[in-house]
Design an enzyme around this catalytic site. Structure first.
Site, mmCIF file in Angstrom:
data_model
loop_
_atom_site.group_PDB
_atom_site.id
_atom_site.type_symbol
_atom_site.label_atom_id
_atom_site.label_comp_id
_atom_site.label_asym_id
_atom_site.label_seq_id
_atom_site.Cartn_x
_atom_site.Cartn_y
_atom_site.Cartn_z
ATOM 1 N N ASN A 1 0.854 -1.185 0.000
ATOM 2 C CA ASN A 1 0.000 0.000 0.000
ATOM 3 C C ASN A 1 0.895 1.243 0.000
ATOM 4 O OD1 ASN A 1 -2.505 -1.388 0.168
ATOM 5 N ND2 ASN A 1 -2.176 -1.719 2.354
ATOM 6 N N GLY B 1 -4.343 3.419 1.666
ATOM 7 C CA GLY B 1 -4.471 3.017 3.060
ATOM 8 C C GLY B 1 -3.163 2.733 3.764
ATOM 9 N N GLN B 2 -2.047 3.288 3.250
ATOM 10 C CA GLN B 2 -0.778 3.071 3.964
ATOM 11 C C GLN B 2 -0.838 3.762 5.319
ATOM 12 O OE1 GLN B 2 2.829 4.392 1.984
ATOM 13 N NE2 GLN B 2 4.149 3.367 3.477
ATOM 14 N N SER B 3 -0.574 3.002 6.376
ATOM 15 C CA SER B 3 -0.626 3.568 7.730
ATOM 16 C C SER B 3 0.721 3.540 8.428
ATOM 17 C CB SER B 3 -1.658 2.817 8.581
ATOM 18 O OG SER B 3 -1.319 1.451 8.687
ATOM 19 N N HIS C 1 6.510 -2.261 3.511
ATOM 20 C CA HIS C 1 6.205 -3.619 3.966
ATOM 21 C C HIS C 1 5.350 -4.291 2.912
ATOM 22 C CE1 HIS C 1 3.396 -0.680 5.651
ATOM 23 N NE2 HIS C 1 2.447 -1.584 5.440
ATOM 24 N N LEU C 2 5.647 -5.537 2.669
ATOM 25 C CA LEU C 2 4.880 -6.331 1.717
ATOM 26 C C LEU C 2 3.919 -7.205 2.512
ATOM 27 C CD1 LEU C 2 4.380 -7.300 -1.177
ATOM 28 C CD2 LEU C 2 6.297 -8.888 -0.901
ATOM 29 N N HIS C 3 2.613 -7.012 2.289
ATOM 30 C CA HIS C 3 1.615 -7.875 2.924
ATOM 31 C C HIS C 3 1.568 -9.204 2.166
ATOM 32 C CE1 HIS C 3 -0.727 -4.739 5.273
ATOM 33 N NE2 HIS C 3 -0.148 -3.935 4.384
HETATM 34 P P1 AMP Z 1 -0.475 -0.541 5.876
HETATM 35 O O1 AMP Z 1 -1.876 -0.084 6.237
HETATM 36 O O2 AMP Z 1 -0.360 -1.114 4.488
HETATM 37 O O3 AMP Z 1 0.532 0.552 6.143
HETATM 38 O O4 AMP Z 1 -0.168 -1.768 6.831
HETATM 39 C C1 AMP Z 1 0.279 -1.626 8.137
HETATM 40 C C2 AMP Z 1 -0.003 -2.912 8.821
HETATM 41 O O5 AMP Z 1 0.761 -2.977 10.004
HETATM 42 C C3 AMP Z 1 -1.469 -3.096 9.231
HETATM 43 O O6 AMP Z 1 -1.998 -4.258 8.594
HETATM 44 C C4 AMP Z 1 -1.400 -3.240 10.746
HETATM 45 O O7 AMP Z 1 -2.313 -4.193 11.249
HETATM 46 C C5 AMP Z 1 0.038 -3.692 10.945
HETATM 47 N N1 AMP Z 1 0.621 -3.384 12.244
HETATM 48 C C6 AMP Z 1 0.567 -2.205 12.922
HETATM 49 N N2 AMP Z 1 1.266 -2.293 14.063
HETATM 50 C C7 AMP Z 1 1.764 -3.552 14.122
HETATM 51 C C8 AMP Z 1 2.555 -4.269 15.074
HETATM 52 N N3 AMP Z 1 2.994 -3.694 16.209
HETATM 53 N N4 AMP Z 1 2.873 -5.566 14.816
HETATM 54 C C9 AMP Z 1 2.434 -6.148 13.682
HETATM 55 N N5 AMP Z 1 1.693 -5.529 12.731
HETATM 56 C C10 AMP Z 1 1.350 -4.251 12.963
#
Ligand code: AMP
Ligand code: ZN
Length: 114
Positions: A87, A93-95, A100-102
């Site tokens: 993302n 929806g990058q948070s 990171h690769l899902h």
């Molecule tokens: P994105 O929304 O693509 O940036 O994905 C970020 C991902 O990180 C989300 O799926 C979250 O559930 C995951 N995430 C956030 N904090 C942690 C954490 N401490 N350990 C593992 N995953 C996390």
């Protein structure tokens, strides 16, 4: 101390369910899984988003994708199928702003994504 969540997690400052790690990558279970298998494959190097990649990172990104395929195979999902997603920025929806690769597998994943 870094203010990047994933840099802190990689440094061991935040607990994680690590499934694989090597000199350049760490893979751990997503804390809010969206499928029976939901792993994040993360480079140790801090890169905020795909917009910040350079040609120097081509090998690193290739190794992320190959690790996803290896973990899918380890889980027995390589024939059923799996999804790999990066993302990037707000509308995707990058948070967490450390690439990171899902890797998602273990249920029928719909298309188009939400
Ligand atoms: P994105 O929304 O693509 O940036 O994905 C970020 C991902 O990180 C989300 O799926 C979250 O559930 C995951 N995430 C956030 N904090 C942690 C954490 N401490 N350990 C593992 N995953 C996390
Ligand atoms: Zn970081």
């Amino acid at each position: 101390m870094s203010d990047c969540l994933f840099c802190r997690l990689i440094a061991g400052e935040i607990p994680a369910a690590i499934v694989h790690q090597d000199d350049t990558l760490v893979a751990f279970k997503d804390v809010n899984p969206q499928a029976p298998l939901h792993v994040l494959i993360v480079p140790r190097k801090h890169i905020a988003s795909l917009n910040d990649l350079s040609t120097d990172d081509d090998g690193l990104v290739g190794s992320m994708i190959r690790m996803a395929a290896a973990l899918a195979r380890d889980g027995g999902y390589h024939e059923r199928g799996y999804r790999t997603v990066f993302n990037t920025n707000r509308e995707a929806g990058q948070s967490v702003f450390h690439i990171h690769l899902h890797l998602l597998a273990g249920r029928a994943l719909t298309w188009p994504p939400g």
